[in-house]
Design a protein around this motif. Structure first.
Motif, PDB file in Angstrom:
ATOM      1  N   ILE A  38       0.836  -1.202   0.000  1.00  7.83           N
ATOM      2  CA  ILE A  38       0.000   0.000   0.000  1.00  7.83           C
ATOM      3  C   ILE A  38       0.870   1.250   0.000  1.00  7.83           C
ATOM      4  N   ILE A  39       1.938   1.230   0.793  1.00  6.78           N
ATOM      5  CA  ILE A  39       2.855   2.370   0.842  1.00  6.78           C
ATOM      6  C   ILE A  39       3.517   2.581  -0.518  1.00  6.78           C
ATOM      7  N   ALA A  40       3.926   1.498  -1.147  1.00  6.10           N
ATOM      8  CA  ALA A  40       4.558   1.582  -2.469  1.00  6.10           C
ATOM      9  C   ALA A  40       3.568   2.112  -3.508  1.00  6.10           C
ATOM     10  N   ALA A  41       2.313   1.716  -3.419  1.00  4.40           N
ATOM     11  CA  ALA A  41       1.297   2.183  -4.364  1.00  4.40           C
ATOM     12  C   ALA A  41       1.035   3.678  -4.183  1.00  4.40           C
ATOM     13  N   VAL A  42       0.998   4.143  -2.931  1.00  2.00           N
ATOM     14  CA  VAL A  42       0.783   5.569  -2.675  1.00  2.00           C
ATOM     15  C   VAL A  42       1.962   6.384  -3.194  1.00  2.00           C
ATOM     16  N   ILE A  43       3.165   5.939  -2.948  1.00  2.00           N
ATOM     17  CA  ILE A  43       4.360   6.648  -3.432  1.00  2.00           C
ATOM     18  C   ILE A  43       4.384   6.677  -4.954  1.00  2.00           C
ATOM     19  N   THR A  44       4.022   5.580  -5.592  1.00  4.12           N
ATOM     20  CA  THR A  44       3.980   5.526  -7.053  1.00  4.12           C
ATOM     21  C   THR A  44       2.918   6.470  -7.605  1.00  4.12           C
ATOM     22  N   ALA A  45       1.762   6.521  -6.957  1.00  2.00           N
ATOM     23  CA  ALA A  45       0.691   7.406  -7.415  1.00  2.00           C
ATOM     24  C   ALA A  45       1.096   8.872  -7.284  1.00  2.00           C
ATOM     25  N   VAL A  46       1.742   9.225  -6.181  1.00  2.00           N
ATOM     26  CA  VAL A  46       2.194  10.608  -5.989  1.00  2.00           C
ATOM     27  C   VAL A  46       3.253  10.967  -7.026  1.00  2.00           C
ATOM     28  N   ALA A  47       4.173  10.070  -7.279  1.00  2.00           N
ATOM     29  CA  ALA A  47       5.218  10.318  -8.280  1.00  2.00           C
ATOM     30  C   ALA A  47       4.603  10.479  -9.669  1.00  2.00           C
ATOM     31  N   LEU A  48       3.606   9.667  -9.997  1.00  2.00           N
ATOM     32  CA  LEU A  48       2.951   9.758 -11.303  1.00  2.00           C
ATOM     33  C   LEU A  48       2.212  11.094 -11.448  1.00  2.00           C
ATOM     34  N   VAL A  49       1.541  11.543 -10.394  1.00  2.00           N
ATOM     35  CA  VAL A  49       0.850  12.823 -10.435  1.00  2.00           C
ATOM     36  C   VAL A  49       1.856  13.960 -10.613  1.00  2.00           C
ATOM     37  N   LEU A  50       2.985  13.909  -9.935  1.00  2.00           N
ATOM     38  CA  LEU A  50       3.997  14.956 -10.075  1.00  2.00           C
ATOM     39  C   LEU A  50       4.587  14.994 -11.485  1.00  2.00           C
ATOM     40  N   VAL A  51       4.822  13.836 -12.078  1.00  2.00           N
ATOM     41  CA  VAL A  51       5.359  13.777 -13.441  1.00  2.00           C
ATOM     42  C   VAL A  51       4.333  14.344 -14.426  1.00  2.00           C
ATOM     43  N   CYS A  52       3.058  13.999 -14.250  1.00  2.00           N
ATOM     44  CA  CYS A  52       2.017  14.531 -15.133  1.00  2.00           C
ATOM     45  C   CYS A  52       1.901  16.051 -14.984  1.00  2.00           C
ATOM     46  N   LEU A  53       1.972  16.536 -13.767  1.00  2.00           N
ATOM     47  CA  LEU A  53       1.914  17.979 -13.528  1.00  2.00           C
ATOM     48  C   LEU A  53       3.104  18.685 -14.175  1.00  2.00           C
ATOM     49  N   LEU A  54       4.269  18.105 -14.088  1.00  2.00           N
ATOM     50  CA  LEU A  54       5.456  18.669 -14.720  1.00  2.00           C
ATOM     51  C   LEU A  54       5.296  18.728 -16.240  1.00  2.00           C
ATOM     52  N   LEU A  55       4.747  17.668 -16.835  1.00  2.00           N
ATOM     53  CA  LEU A  55       4.548  17.653 -18.281  1.00  2.00           C
ATOM     54  C   LEU A  55       3.532  18.707 -18.720  1.00  2.00           C
ATOM     55  N   VAL A  56       2.467  18.878 -17.950  1.00  2.00           N
ATOM     56  CA  VAL A  56       1.465  19.894 -18.282  1.00  2.00           C
ATOM     57  C   VAL A  56       2.073  21.290 -18.180  1.00  2.00           C
ATOM     58  N   MET A  57       2.863  21.528 -17.152  1.00  2.00           N
ATOM     59  CA  MET A  57       3.500  22.845 -16.994  1.00  2.00           C
ATOM     60  C   MET A  57       4.485  23.126 -18.116  1.00  2.00           C
ATOM     61  N   LEU A  58       5.280  22.144 -18.500  1.00  2.00           N
ATOM     62  CA  LEU A  58       6.237  22.339 -19.594  1.00  2.00           C
ATOM     63  C   LEU A  58       5.528  22.600 -20.913  1.00  2.00           C
ATOM     64  N   ARG A  59       4.439  21.891 -21.169  1.00  2.00           N
ATOM     65  CA  ARG A  59       3.671  22.113 -22.401  1.00  2.00           C
ATOM     66  C   ARG A  59       3.088  23.518 -22.409  1.00  2.00           C
ATOM     67  N   TYR A  60       2.547  23.981 -21.292  1.00  2.00           N
ATOM     68  CA  TYR A  60       1.985  25.328 -21.203  1.00  2.00           C
ATOM     69  C   TYR A  60       3.068  26.378 -21.447  1.00  2.00           C
ATOM     70  N   LEU A  61       4.223  26.225 -20.812  1.00  2.00           N
ATOM     71  CA  LEU A  61       5.305  27.195 -20.987  1.00  2.00           C
ATOM     72  C   LEU A  61       5.831  27.200 -22.422  1.00  2.00           C
ATOM     73  N   TYR A  62       5.876  26.047 -23.054  1.00  2.00           N
ATOM     74  CA  TYR A  62       6.353  25.964 -24.426  1.00  2.00           C
ATOM     75  C   TYR A  62       5.386  26.640 -25.390  1.00  2.00           C
ATOM     76  N   ARG A  63       4.077  26.446 -25.193  1.00  2.00           N
ATOM     77  CA  ARG A  63       3.092  26.999 -26.107  1.00  2.00           C
ATOM     78  C   ARG A  63       2.904  28.502 -25.925  1.00  2.00           C
ATOM     79  N   HIS A  64       3.105  29.040 -24.751  1.00  2.00           N
ATOM     80  CA  HIS A  64       2.877  30.454 -24.487  1.00  2.00           C
ATOM     81  C   HIS A  64       4.166  31.252 -24.387  1.00  2.00           C
TER      82      HIS A  64
END
Length: 72
Positions: A5-31
């Motif tokens: 359960i701990i490993a699943a929570v850590i993986t989910a948090v890491a996945l959310v952070l990576v997705c957030l980083l990708l969205v921010m980079l795409r926004y900065l690149y387009r604008h």
């Protein structure tokens, strides 16, 4: 707590952070480098600055041809 359960929570948090980083980079690149101007529309093909400003509806009431001022 179970270690899976701990490993699943850590993986989910890491996945959310990576997705957030990708969205921010795409926004900065387009604008990158975008800006808005308040110039009159359709004045890029005018012969002179006077001709461009005479057709501007925002300046129709202040149209005095006796004195002309140019700001550089």
């Amino acid at each position: 707590m179970d270690i899976a359960i701990i490993a699943a929570v850590i993986t989910a948090v890491a996945l959310v952070l990576v997705c957030l980083l990708l969205v921010m980079l795409r926004y900065l690149y387009r604008h990158k480098g975008t800006y808005h101007t308040n110039e009159a529309k359709g004045t890029e093909f005018a012969e002179s600055a006077d001709a461009a400003l005479q057709s501007d509806p925002a300046l129709q009431d202040a149209n005095d041809n006796s004195r002309k001022e140019y700001f550089i």
